[in-house]
Scaffold this motif. Structure first.
Motif, PDB file in Angstrom:
ATOM      1  N   GLY A 207      50.717  23.288  69.097  1.00 38.72           N
ATOM      2  CA  GLY A 207      51.611  22.185  68.731  1.00 38.72           C
ATOM      3  C   GLY A 207      51.859  22.066  67.242  1.00 38.72           C
ATOM      4  N   VAL A 208      52.877  21.301  66.924  1.00 39.90           N
ATOM      5  CA  VAL A 208      53.145  20.913  65.532  1.00 39.90           C
ATOM      6  C   VAL A 208      53.200  19.381  65.503  1.00 39.90           C
ATOM      7  N   ALA A 209      53.046  18.835  64.301  1.00 39.36           N
ATOM      8  CA  ALA A 209      52.971  17.369  64.177  1.00 39.36           C
ATOM      9  C   ALA A 209      54.208  16.690  64.756  1.00 39.36           C
ATOM     10  N   GLU A 210      55.343  17.386  64.679  1.00 35.32           N
ATOM     11  CA  GLU A 210      56.603  16.803  65.178  1.00 35.32           C
ATOM     12  C   GLU A 210      56.622  16.705  66.706  1.00 35.32           C
ATOM     13  N   ASP A 211      55.699  17.406  67.390  1.00 37.69           N
ATOM     14  CA  ASP A 211      55.584  17.224  68.852  1.00 37.69           C
ATOM     15  C   ASP A 211      54.952  15.870  69.179  1.00 37.69           C
ATOM     16  N   ILE A 212      54.155  15.377  68.257  1.00 38.29           N
ATOM     17  CA  ILE A 212      53.344  14.185  68.531  1.00 38.29           C
ATOM     18  C   ILE A 212      54.023  12.898  68.050  1.00 38.29           C
ATOM     19  N   ALA A 213      54.753  12.999  66.930  1.00 38.29           N
ATOM     20  CA  ALA A 213      55.317  11.790  66.303  1.00 38.29           C
ATOM     21  C   ALA A 213      56.196  10.968  67.259  1.00 38.29           C
ATOM     22  N   PRO A 214      57.105  11.586  68.049  1.00 39.24           N
ATOM     23  CA  PRO A 214      57.942  10.762  68.936  1.00 39.24           C
ATOM     24  C   PRO A 214      57.128  10.034  70.010  1.00 39.24           C
ATOM     25  N   ALA A 215      55.978  10.606  70.379  1.00 43.74           N
ATOM     26  CA  ALA A 215      55.132   9.944  71.382  1.00 43.74           C
ATOM     27  C   ALA A 215      54.515   8.676  70.790  1.00 43.74           C
ATOM     28  N   ILE A 216      54.134   8.755  69.531  1.00 48.14           N
ATOM     29  CA  ILE A 216      53.579   7.570  68.854  1.00 48.14           C
ATOM     30  C   ILE A 216      54.667   6.497  68.772  1.00 48.14           C
ATOM     31  N   ALA A 217      55.875   6.919  68.404  1.00 48.80           N
ATOM     32  CA  ALA A 217      56.988   5.967  68.292  1.00 48.80           C
ATOM     33  C   ALA A 217      57.295   5.337  69.651  1.00 48.80           C
TER      34      ALA A 217
END
Ligand SMILES: NC(=O)c1ccc[n+]([C@@H]2O[C@H](COP(=O)([O-])OP(=O)(O)OC[C@H]3O[C@@H](n4cnc5c(N)ncnc54)[C@H](OP(=O)(O)O)[C@@H]3O)[C@@H](O)[C@H]2O)c1
Length: 237
Positions: A207-217
């Motif tokens: 993964g990359v951090a951008e895979d995770i950020a939308p989930a947090i949002a």
């Protein structure tokens, strides 16, 4: 535009997944307050965030430092906890109690202290997102220390979702994500670890951090989401 002008504090927001979340949230209209120990990292992070953003130094293992942070930050709508350091990797027989205690201090107890310090400043029906880790969601030999630390956070999150309601409490559980946390590894060892993991994953990549950020949002934005654990691990389980 449910994030418009929402004040969101991200402890561990200067690099990696915390920074990616700050970028996503600011782009959606939130005011992001990023916190970490290094002023230099915070200043660099701020140059990568478009929108309303400010940076604050804090060491989340230190109660006085947390009190100082919340004294400066004031009221917030949402809290994201994304900091961690020195995970207790390694075979069970080799991980010393002192190493696990250190890892607990630098994640589980840091999260505990941060949320406790945040409570008087956190909107009653706001939300908290806790970043844990996939090692607590399936049996991965050599990761019992990570399982203990992150599993403790998942367990406490379920209880807190009920105890602190209407505050919403959610967890994002990432798999292997390429962030600066691996910068200290020798390049060859890092490349081997990432390639070896990628070929075992259902999605064929790490993964990359951008895979995770939308989930947090998503968990912050969706007022119907609480007591959730979002597993974002490329199918590792
Ligand atoms: N990367 C992965 O493969 C992975 C996988 C599963 C779970 N996770 C978890 O996901 C979260 C984010 O990881 P990441 O890889 O994005 O990490 P990262 O890039 O290393 O970022 C960690 C952030 O936490 C801050 N931090 C560290 N210790 C702190 C302390 N004592 N007090 C306050 N801030 C502190 C760092 O800034 P300073 O150093 O300036 O303090 C930085 O902003 C962590 O909880 C990690 O355990 C990561």
């Amino acid at each position: 535009m449910t994030l418009l002008n929402q004040r969101i504090l991200i402890i561990g927001g200067s690099t990696g997944m915390g920074l990616a979340a700050a970028q996503t949230l600011a782009a959606r209209g939130a005011e992001v307050l990023v916190a970490g120990r290094s002023r230099e990292k915070l200043d660099t992070a701020l140059t990568h965030i478009r929108g309303k953003a400010a940076g604050y130094t804090v060491d989340f293992t230190d109660a006085a430092s947390l009190a100082d942070l919340f004294g400066q930050v004031g009221q917030i709508d949402h809290l994201v906890l994304a900091a961690a350091q020195d995970p207790a990797w390694g075979p069970f027989a080799e991980v010393k109690v002192s190493a696990l205690r250190h890892a607990m201090d630098h994640k589980l107890l840091g999260y505990w202290g941060s949320l406790q310090a945040a409570l008087p400043h956190l909107r009653r029906d706001g939300s908290v997102v806790l970043l844990t880790g996939a090692a607590s969601r399936f049996a991965l030999p050599g990761s019992a220390g990570l399982a203990a630390v992150n599993g403790g956070i998942v367990a406490m999150a379920h209880t807190l979702a009920r105890e602190l309601a209407p505050l919403r409490v959610n967890v994002v559980s990432p798999g292997l994500i390429d962030t600066p946390v691996y910068d200290a590894m020798p390049a060859e060892a890092k490349a081997g670890m990432f390639a070896g993991t990628a070929e075992k994953l259902l999605v064929g990549r790490t993964g990359v951090a951008e895979d995770i950020a939308p989930a947090i949002a998503f968990l912050i934005e969706n007022g119907f989401a609480t007591d959730m654990v979002l597993d974002l691990d490329g199918g590792a389980r």
